[in-house]
Design an enzyme around this catalytic site. Sequence first.
Site, PDB file in Angstrom:
ATOM      1  N   GLU B 196      24.430  34.918 -15.728  1.00  0.00           N
ATOM      2  CA  GLU B 196      24.284  35.424 -14.366  1.00  0.00           C
ATOM      3  C   GLU B 196      25.490  35.146 -13.492  1.00  0.00           C
ATOM      4  OE1 GLU B 196      21.857  33.729 -15.906  1.00  0.00           O
ATOM      5  OE2 GLU B 196      20.139  35.080 -15.980  1.00  0.00           O
ATOM      6  N   HIS B 265       9.846  29.884 -11.966  1.00  0.00           N
ATOM      7  CA  HIS B 265       9.861  31.349 -12.012  1.00  0.00           C
ATOM      8  C   HIS B 265       9.099  31.982 -10.854  1.00  0.00           C
ATOM      9  CE1 HIS B 265      11.182  30.761 -16.162  1.00  0.00           C
ATOM     10  NE2 HIS B 265      11.384  32.049 -16.288  1.00  0.00           N
TER      11      HIS B 265
HETATM   12  C1  TPP Z   1      18.995  31.872 -16.108  1.00  0.00           C
HETATM   13  C2  TPP Z   1      17.962  32.697 -16.754  1.00  0.00           C
HETATM   14  N1  TPP Z   1      18.214  33.992 -16.987  1.00  0.00           N
HETATM   15  C3  TPP Z   1      17.290  34.767 -17.580  1.00  0.00           C
HETATM   16  C4  TPP Z   1      16.082  34.250 -17.945  1.00  0.00           C
HETATM   17  C5  TPP Z   1      15.037  35.139 -18.601  1.00  0.00           C
HETATM   18  N2  TPP Z   1      14.981  34.829 -20.036  1.00  0.00           N
HETATM   19  C6  TPP Z   1      14.098  33.950 -20.501  1.00  0.00           C
HETATM   20  S1  TPP Z   1      14.282  33.687 -22.112  1.00  0.00           S
HETATM   21  C7  TPP Z   1      15.543  34.772 -22.234  1.00  0.00           C
HETATM   22  C8  TPP Z   1      16.179  34.995 -23.572  1.00  0.00           C
HETATM   23  C9  TPP Z   1      16.809  33.773 -24.130  1.00  0.00           C
HETATM   24  O1  TPP Z   1      17.144  33.962 -25.465  1.00  0.00           O
HETATM   25  P1  TPP Z   1      17.659  32.808 -26.409  1.00  0.00           P
HETATM   26  O2  TPP Z   1      18.541  31.879 -25.652  1.00  0.00           O
HETATM   27  O3  TPP Z   1      18.219  33.434 -27.614  1.00  0.00           O
HETATM   28  O4  TPP Z   1      16.352  31.966 -26.779  1.00  0.00           O
HETATM   29  P2  TPP Z   1      15.046  32.449 -27.574  1.00  0.00           P
HETATM   30  O5  TPP Z   1      14.120  33.027 -26.564  1.00  0.00           O
HETATM   31  O6  TPP Z   1      15.471  33.402 -28.610  1.00  0.00           O
HETATM   32  O7  TPP Z   1      14.451  31.202 -28.130  1.00  0.00           O
HETATM   33  C10 TPP Z   1      15.809  35.341 -20.998  1.00  0.00           C
HETATM   34  C11 TPP Z   1      16.828  36.354 -20.742  1.00  0.00           C
HETATM   35  C12 TPP Z   1      15.845  32.886 -17.662  1.00  0.00           C
HETATM   36  N3  TPP Z   1      14.683  32.303 -17.947  1.00  0.00           N
HETATM   37  N4  TPP Z   1      16.800  32.138 -17.085  1.00  0.00           N
END
Ligand code: TPP
Lengths: 351, 462
Positions: B196, B265
């Site tokens: 972000e 959130h």
């Molecule tokens: C700063 C932030 N940006 C976006 C999100 C929304 N979000 C939650 S999980 C996620 C994906 C994360 O993927 P990864 O790091 O690969 O972990 P996984 O879910 O695959 O375990 C996103 C975009 C968030 N929680 N925090």
Amino acid sequence: MASVQSSARPKTARKSAADSDAAAPFTGSNIAEFTREQELEAYKMMLLIRRFEEKAGQMYGMGLIGGFCHLYIGQEAVVSGVQLASKEGDAVITGYRDHGHMLALGMDAKGVMAELTGRRGGLSKGKGGSMHMFSKEKHFYGGHGIVAAQVPLGTGLAFAHRYRGNDSVSLTYFGDGAANQGQVYESFNMAELWKLPVVYIIENNRYAMGTAVTRASAQTDFSKRGLSFNIPGVQVDGMDVRAVKAAADQAISWCREGNGPFILEMQTYRYRGHSMSDPAKYRTKEEVQKVRDEHDPIEQVRSRILKANMATEDELKKIDAGVRAVVAEAAEFATNDPEPDASELWTDILK
Amino acid sequence: MPTNILMPALSPTMEQGKIARWMKKEGDSIKSGDILAEIETDKATMEVEAVDEGVLAKILVPDGTDNVAVNTPIGVIAGEGEDASAAASPAPAVPATQHKPEAAPVAAEAKAPPQPAPAAAPAAVAPDPEIPAGTAMTTMTVREALRDAMAEEMRRDGDVFVMGEEVAEYQGAYKVTQGLLQEFGPKRVVDTPITEHGFAGLAVGAAFSGLRPVLEFMTFNFAMQAIDQIVNSAAKTLYMSGGQMGCPIVFRGPNGAAARVAAQHSQDYTAWYSHIPGLKVVAPYTAADFKGLLKSAIRDPNPIVFLENEILYGQSFDVPQIDDYLVPIGKARIARPGKDVTMVSWSIGVSYALKAAAELEKDGIDVEIVDLRTIRPMDVPAIVASVKKTGRCITIEEGYRQNSVGSEIAARLMEEAFDYLDAPVTRITGKDVPMPYAANLEKLALPNVAEIVQAAKAVLYR
Ligand SMILES: Cc1ncc(C[n+]2csc(CCOP(=O)(O)OP(=O)(O)O)c2C)c(N)n1
Ligand SMILES: [Mg+2]
């Protein structure tokens, strides 16, 4: 799954990232066998996570669990293998996909499930929910909802260990998607600069929500992400609990000996959607099925146990029944435990 | 024992869904993990996996049925060799495990769209006097209105592009950017990594050079990673450059509480951004306002923080069928005319105010609702005009009390309408606590209709 490489893994940890670049991935073909006790322990731990998560999925569908609920199904070997390599006092921190980490640490399944349902017997008294749980006693520092926020926090846990002069390490887990946040690299720099005992465990499950690694990452070999900071890293078959344990052994001793941080890229896979509301249109059913059929972390242990006559089908069935009983009891508790008292709204804001 | 297959909850905000189609027929054998049916939720089409094993004995709710409430039995699974006809007998409404009545229904009520959802909402809001009488209307959801606003502006101006996490191929985490990639292609609808602070800075840089980014934050909670670029770079550069530079950018996404997503959130950032000179802050309630204001925001030469609300995305309102429908930034709207007490709110807060007004009407209390729509610059004259009529003012917001938008409104009324006030200005806000996860506590943490009704009676000394 993880590409099978035949080169032997390094006997000793490398002293520089340039060397580690050449380090072979940890895969099933070049990892020491587990003893019977280790196989059975890993089997139980992973099975508990699997059955717990399946139950959580069901309870979400019934409206007992609300909000976001991120299941760990498919990734069980990662946390289980690392846990087998760590010792009392090591700190653990992760993101929102945290149920498996808590169960592997031995946190009470009833308390975890009751937190998922938002009841007073939950580990955060029902106030944190699925993404935010903690245990002072087990040195588990959460459960964080903001992607990658746990990475500097985990680095700080390592800073505290070094400050106190103990030999504990920080096991800091994050996803392939999280690995693109800037604060990860700010952490890497400080960790190497100050030689902090932190193992960065990147759970590369190939997707961040609907985004495949190749669509979000310029460098998809996450073991190299510490290269410009001279942090060594290796890729690990994260579906094979023995490979995970072996890699974690190496990384943890590197950290305990005061050499600074270490990066483990765990190549793994999540079977379910990102959270319960993910339509999962970004990958094919065949892709998921292939991993399930060919690389399932639990099935691998199970078949090894049976092949080596470490236990009979009946003995495994007993383990299965025991795990199911624990999960059923957790679900029962989490369903009937009352919601927190209304006065809890105003507690725990300041000490 | 035959087991019921229940309509599952497939997202935090889902209360009902449509059985798109069954993937199994009656008589098919079922293994755990098999796909039973496709269900359309408020966000997407999802597959429902079997958890029980046996034979699909009976389909209770056929293909194409709409508005099936969560937890309704939709089919019956019988064990091998069990009598399927026995299974088809009327099923118990809910399995025993599910009796925790406080949980889901309470949360649902706290957040639910005005009931009954889509139809009632537009009817409750007074027509916008700016829209010529007799204008034809289309009913659409807030989600569609936002998408249409972006699409129209992208057609109009090649410098407008959309960027954010999951906006393109996934069609938006909340499906707001649905179809944009298909129409405008990957150059103008850009999926970013989760970074972000990086992509906000990148978009601000692009705006400095004259492009018009529409930056989606998956939610504003994650914009905290980027707030430095929003405040220090986007908001201040015009001033610091003596007017040379500009930053025509829209930061948009859902803000405030959704349902049961807990402290990290659920925060409402309206007051935060409204504190900053150099930003404009918009937070509409109706689909028409979302559309008209987003179009205005995209054309505006300044950085705009455009606050949406996840609960509102699925709600339907009348939107005028006017080519290029624009709503001016900085102008409030009377959402309900009245004479006894003024309620000032915006975004989802307006729905609380409308419900409270309906309650109060039963007691003969006539509420005027000012939908602020823009928080900065604030339409203080509209508030003052209403308070001159009613002598009373209640502000309603989900954000925290200290330094709330309501605090600012109270101060402005003291400065500009002190002599017209017959009672102290009263602020209804979110409680001063991080958002709890538990359903009962979450309900307590949010503003509720009962406390607004009570406040209205208090300022009327009734
Ligand atoms: C700063 C932030 N940006 C976006 C999100 C929304 N979000 C939650 S999980 C996620 C994906 C994360 O993927 P990864 O790091 O690969 O972990 P996984 O879910 O695959 O375990 C996103 C975009 C968030 N929680 N925090
Ligand atoms: Mg991932």
